[in-house]
Design an enzyme around this catalytic site. Sequence first.
Site, short mmCIF file in Angstrom:
data_model
loop_
_atom_site.label_atom_id
_atom_site.label_comp_id
_atom_site.label_asym_id
_atom_site.label_seq_id
_atom_site.Cartn_x
_atom_site.Cartn_y
_atom_site.Cartn_z
N ASN A 9 0.88 -1.18 0.00
CA ASN A 9 0.00 0.00 0.00
C ASN A 9 0.91 1.22 0.00
OD1 ASN A 9 -1.79 2.07 0.50
ND2 ASN A 9 -2.28 1.45 2.59
N TRP A 10 1.03 1.84 -1.17
CA TRP A 10 1.98 2.96 -1.30
C TRP A 10 1.42 4.26 -0.72
CZ3 TRP A 10 4.38 2.45 -6.92
CH2 TRP A 10 5.30 1.39 -6.91
N LYS A 11 0.13 4.26 -0.37
CA LYS A 11 -0.48 5.48 0.18
C LYS A 11 -0.20 6.67 -0.76
CE LYS A 11 -0.16 3.38 4.68
NZ LYS A 11 -0.14 3.52 6.11
N HIS A 96 -9.66 1.58 4.54
CA HIS A 96 -8.41 1.73 5.29
C HIS A 96 -8.63 2.69 6.47
CE1 HIS A 96 -4.31 2.83 6.33
NE2 HIS A 96 -3.95 1.69 5.76
N GLU A 98 -6.94 5.04 7.59
CA GLU A 98 -6.65 6.45 7.30
C GLU A 98 -7.82 7.12 6.60
OE1 GLU A 98 -2.90 5.72 5.37
OE2 GLU A 98 -2.00 5.23 7.31
N GLU A 165 -5.88 -4.78 10.45
CA GLU A 165 -4.88 -3.75 10.66
C GLU A 165 -5.17 -3.00 11.97
OE1 GLU A 165 -2.70 -2.58 6.84
OE2 GLU A 165 -4.38 -1.24 7.07
N GLY A 171 2.23 2.27 10.74
CA GLY A 171 3.21 3.34 10.59
C GLY A 171 3.91 3.73 11.88
N GLY A 225 2.65 -1.11 4.25
CA GLY A 225 2.77 0.30 3.90
C GLY A 225 4.22 0.69 3.68
N GLY A 226 4.82 1.32 4.68
CA GLY A 226 6.17 1.87 4.57
C GLY A 226 7.20 0.93 3.96
P1 PGA Z 1 2.60 0.34 7.60
O1 PGA Z 1 1.16 0.58 6.97
O2 PGA Z 1 3.11 -0.97 7.05
O3 PGA Z 1 3.43 1.50 7.16
O4 PGA Z 1 2.43 0.25 9.08
C1 PGA Z 1 0.25 -0.48 6.75
C2 PGA Z 1 -1.03 0.02 6.15
O5 PGA Z 1 -1.46 1.14 6.49
O6 PGA Z 1 -1.65 -0.65 5.33
#
Ligand code: PGA
Length: 241
Positions: A9-11, A96, A98, A165, A171, A225-226
């Site tokens: 997930n590159w956000k 998600h 976020e 999650e 993050g 993510g990261g």
């Molecule tokens: P993260 O994010 O691996 O940076 O913790 C995961 C996500 O939000 O899907």
Amino acid sequence: MRKIVIAGNWKMFKTQAESLEFLQGFMPTLEQTPEALEVVLCAPFTALSLISKNLHGSRVQLGAQNVHWEDQGAYTGEIAAPMLTEIGVRYVIVGHSERRQFFGETDETVNKRLKAAQDHGLTPILCVGETKQQRDAGETEALIAMQLEKDLVGVDQQNLVIAYEPVWAIGTGDTCEASEANRVIGLIRSQLSYPDVPIQYGGSVKPSNIDEIMAQSEIDGALVGGASLEPGSFARIVNYQ
Ligand code: PGA
């Protein structure tokens, strides 16, 4: 046999140029990756078309990070499913944390997005999980049960991926213990009508913890993510031991 799905997930990261640079580093690392493993890249909307052209014929599947429930209309800033399928997108992240936290996403809109995605042949990756406050108050199980109950109304569980999650693990570098993630994912599975839905863990997944996460009996992959932003790190994750 449940499918294993590892998705990046590159956000809101990576321009087109940065996406191409990633692919140059990442694609050659997949030669030893088992065919049965589904590798997905969920890129920003602006990079999807270009990535799609560059993934053509490869085993990596393309994913988006959101989708609207209408096919078209006056919804400034939104993207419709036919716009995604036209350019070869196969997966889409829905709900998600976020989006729930910063953009007013509710279980009702999550449900509409899931159904629209499926109506157009996309496989949604539904995210559920508790905040730190909810965990500390002992509300994790009830909260997730409620999210699933509302989000999955009328949803085809045979074309679905779920990502557990925990919001406090996203993050933060603060990964959920693998055994605890396994326990919660087992509870999620017990609430499904189709028990073979692939259920991922997400939240600070890294090269250093992926092996332990994937060794758990209930965990069918990861939403990353990261650590999916850098080719070497995402390569180590998809090539988990
Ligand atoms: P993260 O994010 O691996 O940076 O913790 C995961 C996500 O939000 O899907």
